[in-house]
Enzyme design. Structure first.
Site, PDB file in Angstrom:
ATOM      1  N   GLY A  11      38.935  74.524  55.164  1.00  0.00           N
ATOM      2  CA  GLY A  11      38.466  73.305  54.504  1.00  0.00           C
ATOM      3  C   GLY A  11      38.216  73.512  53.011  1.00  0.00           C
ATOM      4  N   SER A 124      22.964  71.034  53.990  1.00  0.00           N
ATOM      5  CA  SER A 124      23.254  70.016  52.979  1.00  0.00           C
ATOM      6  C   SER A 124      21.972  69.459  52.393  1.00  0.00           C
ATOM      7  CB  SER A 124      24.029  68.881  53.652  1.00  0.00           C
ATOM      8  OG  SER A 124      24.128  67.785  52.779  1.00  0.00           O
ATOM      9  N   TYR A 148      24.457  62.249  60.332  1.00  0.00           N
ATOM     10  CA  TYR A 148      25.007  63.503  59.788  1.00  0.00           C
ATOM     11  C   TYR A 148      23.882  64.423  59.318  1.00  0.00           C
ATOM     12  CZ  TYR A 148      26.965  66.602  56.201  1.00  0.00           C
ATOM     13  OH  TYR A 148      27.275  67.694  55.426  1.00  0.00           O
ATOM     14  N   LYS A 152      22.437  68.260  60.619  1.00  0.00           N
ATOM     15  CA  LYS A 152      22.257  69.449  59.772  1.00  0.00           C
ATOM     16  C   LYS A 152      20.822  69.972  59.910  1.00  0.00           C
ATOM     17  CE  LYS A 152      26.299  69.997  57.911  1.00  0.00           C
ATOM     18  NZ  LYS A 152      27.077  71.195  58.253  1.00  0.00           N
ATOM     19  N   ASN A 178      26.094  68.561  45.472  1.00  0.00           N
ATOM     20  CA  ASN A 178      27.380  67.844  45.553  1.00  0.00           C
ATOM     21  C   ASN A 178      28.540  68.738  45.100  1.00  0.00           C
ATOM     22  OD1 ASN A 178      25.241  65.776  45.581  1.00  0.00           O
ATOM     23  ND2 ASN A 178      26.947  64.351  45.608  1.00  0.00           N
ATOM     24  N   ARG A 230      23.379  62.645  40.479  1.00  0.00           N
ATOM     25  CA  ARG A 230      23.569  63.716  41.463  1.00  0.00           C
ATOM     26  C   ARG A 230      23.707  65.047  40.746  1.00  0.00           C
ATOM     27  NH1 ARG A 230      22.342  60.051  43.924  1.00  0.00           N
ATOM     28  NH2 ARG A 230      23.156  59.161  45.866  1.00  0.00           N
ATOM     29  N   ASP A 295      21.900  55.181  49.998  1.00  0.00           N
ATOM     30  CA  ASP A 295      21.960  56.070  48.825  1.00  0.00           C
ATOM     31  C   ASP A 295      20.572  56.276  48.210  1.00  0.00           C
ATOM     32  OD1 ASP A 295      24.601  56.756  48.741  1.00  0.00           O
ATOM     33  OD2 ASP A 295      25.147  55.453  47.067  1.00  0.00           O
TER      34      ASP A 295
HETATM   35  P1  NAD Z   1      36.038  70.144  55.221  1.00  0.00           P
HETATM   36  O1  NAD Z   1      36.186  69.017  56.181  1.00  0.00           O
HETATM   37  O2  NAD Z   1      36.998  70.268  54.107  1.00  0.00           O
HETATM   38  O3  NAD Z   1      36.025  71.524  56.017  1.00  0.00           O
HETATM   39  C1  NAD Z   1      35.555  71.624  57.349  1.00  0.00           C
HETATM   40  C2  NAD Z   1      36.554  72.459  58.128  1.00  0.00           C
HETATM   41  O4  NAD Z   1      36.104  72.552  59.489  1.00  0.00           O
HETATM   42  C3  NAD Z   1      37.954  71.840  58.160  1.00  0.00           C
HETATM   43  O5  NAD Z   1      38.914  72.839  57.894  1.00  0.00           O
HETATM   44  C4  NAD Z   1      38.079  71.299  59.577  1.00  0.00           C
HETATM   45  O6  NAD Z   1      39.422  71.303  60.042  1.00  0.00           O
HETATM   46  C5  NAD Z   1      37.206  72.281  60.344  1.00  0.00           C
HETATM   47  N1  NAD Z   1      36.661  71.723  61.591  1.00  0.00           N
HETATM   48  C6  NAD Z   1      36.076  70.523  61.769  1.00  0.00           C
HETATM   49  N2  NAD Z   1      35.696  70.391  63.045  1.00  0.00           N
HETATM   50  C7  NAD Z   1      36.039  71.541  63.677  1.00  0.00           C
HETATM   51  C8  NAD Z   1      35.895  72.010  65.016  1.00  0.00           C
HETATM   52  N3  NAD Z   1      35.321  71.253  65.965  1.00  0.00           N
HETATM   53  N4  NAD Z   1      36.351  73.229  65.317  1.00  0.00           N
HETATM   54  C9  NAD Z   1      36.950  74.019  64.370  1.00  0.00           C
HETATM   55  N5  NAD Z   1      37.109  73.621  63.097  1.00  0.00           N
HETATM   56  C10 NAD Z   1      36.647  72.396  62.749  1.00  0.00           C
HETATM   57  O7  NAD Z   1      34.530  70.098  54.670  1.00  0.00           O
HETATM   58  P2  NAD Z   1      33.862  70.891  53.470  1.00  0.00           P
HETATM   59  O8  NAD Z   1      33.604  69.934  52.383  1.00  0.00           O
HETATM   60  O9  NAD Z   1      34.582  72.143  53.210  1.00  0.00           O
HETATM   61  O10 NAD Z   1      32.453  71.213  54.141  1.00  0.00           O
HETATM   62  C11 NAD Z   1      32.194  72.442  54.796  1.00  0.00           C
HETATM   63  C12 NAD Z   1      30.774  72.411  55.355  1.00  0.00           C
HETATM   64  O11 NAD Z   1      29.864  72.150  54.296  1.00  0.00           O
HETATM   65  C13 NAD Z   1      30.553  71.317  56.395  1.00  0.00           C
HETATM   66  O12 NAD Z   1      29.723  71.847  57.409  1.00  0.00           O
HETATM   67  C14 NAD Z   1      29.834  70.246  55.624  1.00  0.00           C
HETATM   68  O13 NAD Z   1      29.005  69.475  56.454  1.00  0.00           O
HETATM   69  C15 NAD Z   1      29.026  71.060  54.628  1.00  0.00           C
HETATM   70  N6  NAD Z   1      28.693  70.318  53.400  1.00  0.00           N
HETATM   71  C16 NAD Z   1      29.697  69.730  52.672  1.00  0.00           C
HETATM   72  C17 NAD Z   1      29.366  69.001  51.543  1.00  0.00           C
HETATM   73  C18 NAD Z   1      30.426  68.301  50.730  1.00  0.00           C
HETATM   74  O14 NAD Z   1      30.096  67.378  49.988  1.00  0.00           O
HETATM   75  N7  NAD Z   1      31.698  68.705  50.789  1.00  0.00           N
HETATM   76  C19 NAD Z   1      28.033  68.882  51.136  1.00  0.00           C
HETATM   77  C20 NAD Z   1      27.052  69.522  51.881  1.00  0.00           C
HETATM   78  C21 NAD Z   1      27.388  70.236  53.019  1.00  0.00           C
HETATM   79  N1  UFG Z   2      29.601  56.559  44.180  1.00  0.00           N
HETATM   80  C1  UFG Z   2      30.143  55.451  43.579  1.00  0.00           C
HETATM   81  N2  UFG Z   2      31.389  55.040  43.972  1.00  0.00           N
HETATM   82  C2  UFG Z   2      32.111  55.687  44.928  1.00  0.00           C
HETATM   83  C3  UFG Z   2      31.554  56.843  45.531  1.00  0.00           C
HETATM   84  C4  UFG Z   2      30.287  57.242  45.143  1.00  0.00           C
HETATM   85  O1  UFG Z   2      29.529  54.838  42.724  1.00  0.00           O
HETATM   86  O2  UFG Z   2      33.221  55.248  45.260  1.00  0.00           O
HETATM   87  C5  UFG Z   2      28.285  57.036  43.722  1.00  0.00           C
HETATM   88  C6  UFG Z   2      27.238  57.075  44.812  1.00  0.00           C
HETATM   89  O3  UFG Z   2      26.590  55.843  44.963  1.00  0.00           O
HETATM   90  C7  UFG Z   2      26.327  58.209  44.320  1.00  0.00           C
HETATM   91  C8  UFG Z   2      27.280  59.147  43.601  1.00  0.00           C
HETATM   92  O4  UFG Z   2      28.435  58.366  43.290  1.00  0.00           O
HETATM   93  O5  UFG Z   2      25.418  57.704  43.371  1.00  0.00           O
HETATM   94  C9  UFG Z   2      27.705  60.326  44.461  1.00  0.00           C
HETATM   95  O6  UFG Z   2      28.193  59.849  45.712  1.00  0.00           O
HETATM   96  P1  UFG Z   2      28.982  60.789  46.720  1.00  0.00           P
HETATM   97  O7  UFG Z   2      29.405  59.934  47.885  1.00  0.00           O
HETATM   98  O8  UFG Z   2      30.023  61.554  46.010  1.00  0.00           O
HETATM   99  O9  UFG Z   2      27.873  61.842  47.162  1.00  0.00           O
HETATM  100  P2  UFG Z   2      26.479  61.655  47.908  1.00  0.00           P
HETATM  101  O10 UFG Z   2      25.442  62.237  47.016  1.00  0.00           O
HETATM  102  O11 UFG Z   2      26.268  60.288  48.390  1.00  0.00           O
HETATM  103  O12 UFG Z   2      26.685  62.560  49.203  1.00  0.00           O
HETATM  104  C10 UFG Z   2      27.344  63.813  49.151  1.00  0.00           C
HETATM  105  C11 UFG Z   2      28.016  64.060  50.494  1.00  0.00           C
HETATM  106  C12 UFG Z   2      26.994  64.242  51.573  1.00  0.00           C
HETATM  107  C13 UFG Z   2      26.053  65.318  51.158  1.00  0.00           C
HETATM  108  C14 UFG Z   2      25.409  64.998  49.839  1.00  0.00           C
HETATM  109  C15 UFG Z   2      24.503  66.088  49.399  1.00  0.00           C
HETATM  110  O13 UFG Z   2      28.847  62.982  50.866  1.00  0.00           O
HETATM  111  O14 UFG Z   2      27.628  64.636  52.758  1.00  0.00           O
HETATM  112  O15 UFG Z   2      26.417  64.810  48.868  1.00  0.00           O
HETATM  113  O16 UFG Z   2      25.153  67.289  49.460  1.00  0.00           O
HETATM  114  F1  UFG Z   2      25.108  65.451  52.088  1.00  0.00           F
END
Ligand code: NAD
Ligand code: UFG
Length: 337
Positions: A11, A124, A148, A152, A178, A230, A295
């Site tokens: 991922g 997260s 979600y 976590k 983020n 953020r 939000d």
């Molecule tokens: P991503 O979706 O790109 O990566 C997740 C990976 O897990 C993918 O490769 C997917 O194929 C794999 N996966 C999903 N379900 C699975 C399953 N049941 N078995 C095996 N593999 C599985 O997401 P990411 O952005 O790389 O996030 C990684 C982790 O970080 C996640 O746990 C996510 O919740 C956490 N996180 C992400 C963000 C963000 O904004 N990207 C923020 C905070 C926390």
């Molecule tokens: N936003 C817009 N337009 C869009 C998308 C987002 O204005 O099309 C704004 C949102 O309202 C927010 C900011 O941009 O003010 C950031 O939004 P994101 O959706 O990029 O991020 P969030 O902070 O809402 O949430 C993200 C991940 C969550 C994670 C969180 C904290 O989606 O999974 O960051 O790590 F939990």
């Protein structure tokens, strides 16, 4: 050198962390279902580092798949695999509890059986919900406001219970703010399926001309310009945070860490738009629309504890986030497809 299992290693965050860990000399096994990623990401990691990765294709909830992955003689696990879309978690809560919680339980059981008790978990900032104050220290109330975030928070609690139940566990829950940007090579990056939910991938798709304009969710927040603030963290800084956490765990006896990984700097939506326009040289047209339900006005990390305990802090700013994210978007307008 350690042998590490990365669940979800194909991922967005997993693939960047894989590069940093391989370059630090560690050997990697990846368990991924590829439900939200492509095997091409891992091929590109291998090309960047010149080292191969053992890949197990399977679901985290399948004990046999996890056992197969751990059978590679794993010293520690970095657990990225899971589902992460807030809106989808509201529509499909049982799917989120199943993948995120059951998957983590299956992993912990298999780890205990294999005698591997060192784990870094992708938590997260969403566990803080709508924070009472910013910057947010780890001691702030855990009050997630969507399914979600509740999964976590529940996994963090499960890890704490397991670590307290017998000696030998070394566990770090990393609360990411983020994550954005991409590897500076432009070879790996974020590849969302369908319409992106998150600001950064949406903005870059507008800049590259795939979407006509951005909708800015709310211009009446109590922030300096009225748009949401953020703490954007470059994914390579985040990857380095994992390396630091792993190295601290592998060097300690029993250990339980819960740490924010963020920069401590907040940026508004309009600031991101301006920075992206500058980095890309392309316009990012936008429309101000109503707030998105659920939000927060502002979420910004207090990153002091990670600095103290890991000796880690971010090194890249918003400009690098935009520059590297744009390089990835331009070179791969359809992601890995
Ligand atoms: P991503 O979706 O790109 O990566 C997740 C990976 O897990 C993918 O490769 C997917 O194929 C794999 N996966 C999903 N379900 C699975 C399953 N049941 N078995 C095996 N593999 C599985 O997401 P990411 O952005 O790389 O996030 C990684 C982790 O970080 C996640 O746990 C996510 O919740 C956490 N996180 C992400 C963000 C963000 O904004 N990207 C923020 C905070 C926390
Ligand atoms: N936003 C817009 N337009 C869009 C998308 C987002 O204005 O099309 C704004 C949102 O309202 C927010 C900011 O941009 O003010 C950031 O939004 P994101 O959706 O990029 O991020 P969030 O902070 O809402 O949430 C993200 C991940 C969550 C994670 C969180 C904290 O989606 O999974 O960051 O790590 F939990």
């Amino acid at each position: 050198m350690a042998r590490l299992l990365l669940t979800g290693g194909a991922g967005f965050i997993g693939s960047h962390t894989a590069v940093v860990l391989q370059q630090a000399g560690h050997q990697l096994v990846v368990l991924d279902s590829f439900s939200n990623s492509s095997p091409e990401a891992l091929r590109r990691v291998e090309a960047l580092t010149g080292q191969s990765i053992d890949v197990v294709t399977g679901d985290l909830r399948d004990p046999n798949a996890v056992e197969r992955a751990l059978a590679h003689g794993v010293d520690a696990v970095v657990h990225f695999a899971g589902l992460k879309a807030v809106g989808e978690s509201v529509e499909k809560p049982l799917l989120y509890w199943d993948v995120n919680l059951t998957g983590s339980r299956v992993l912990l059981e298999a780890m205990a059986a294999a005698g591997c008790r060192t784990l870094v978990f992708s938590s997260s900032a969403t566990v803080y919900g709508i924070p009472d104050h910013v910057p947010i220290p780890e001691a702030a109330p855990v009050q997630p406001n969507n399914p979600y975030g509740r999964t976590k928070a529940a996994v963090e609690q499960m890890l704490a219970d397991v670590a307290a139940s017998e000696p030998g566990w070394r566990v770090a829950s990393l609360r990411y703010f983020n994550p954005v940007g991409a590897h500076p090579s432009g070879q790996i990056g974020e590849d969302p399926l369908g319409i992106p939910n998150n600001l950064f991938p949406f903005v870059s798709q507008v800049a590259v001309g795939q979407r006509p304009h951005l909708k800015v969710f709310g211009s009446d927040w109590p922030t300096p310009d009225g748009t949401g603030v953020r703490d954007y963290i470059h994914v390579m800084d985040l990857a380095e945070g994992h390396r630091a956490a792993l190295e601290v765990l592998l060097d300690s006896a029993d250990q339980q860490l819960t740490l924010n990984l963020g920069s401590g700097q907040g940026h508004s939506v309009l600031k991101v738009v301006q920075a992206f326009e500058k980095a890309s040289g392309r316009p990012v047209p936008y429309e101000l629309v109503a707030r998105r339900p659920g939000d927060a006005a502002s979420t910004v990390a207090d990153p002091a504890l990670a600095k103290e305990l890991l000796g880690w802090s971010t090194r890249r700013g918003l400009e690098e986030c935009c520059r590297d994210g744009w390089a990835w978007q331009q070179a791969n307008p359809s992601g890995y497809r």
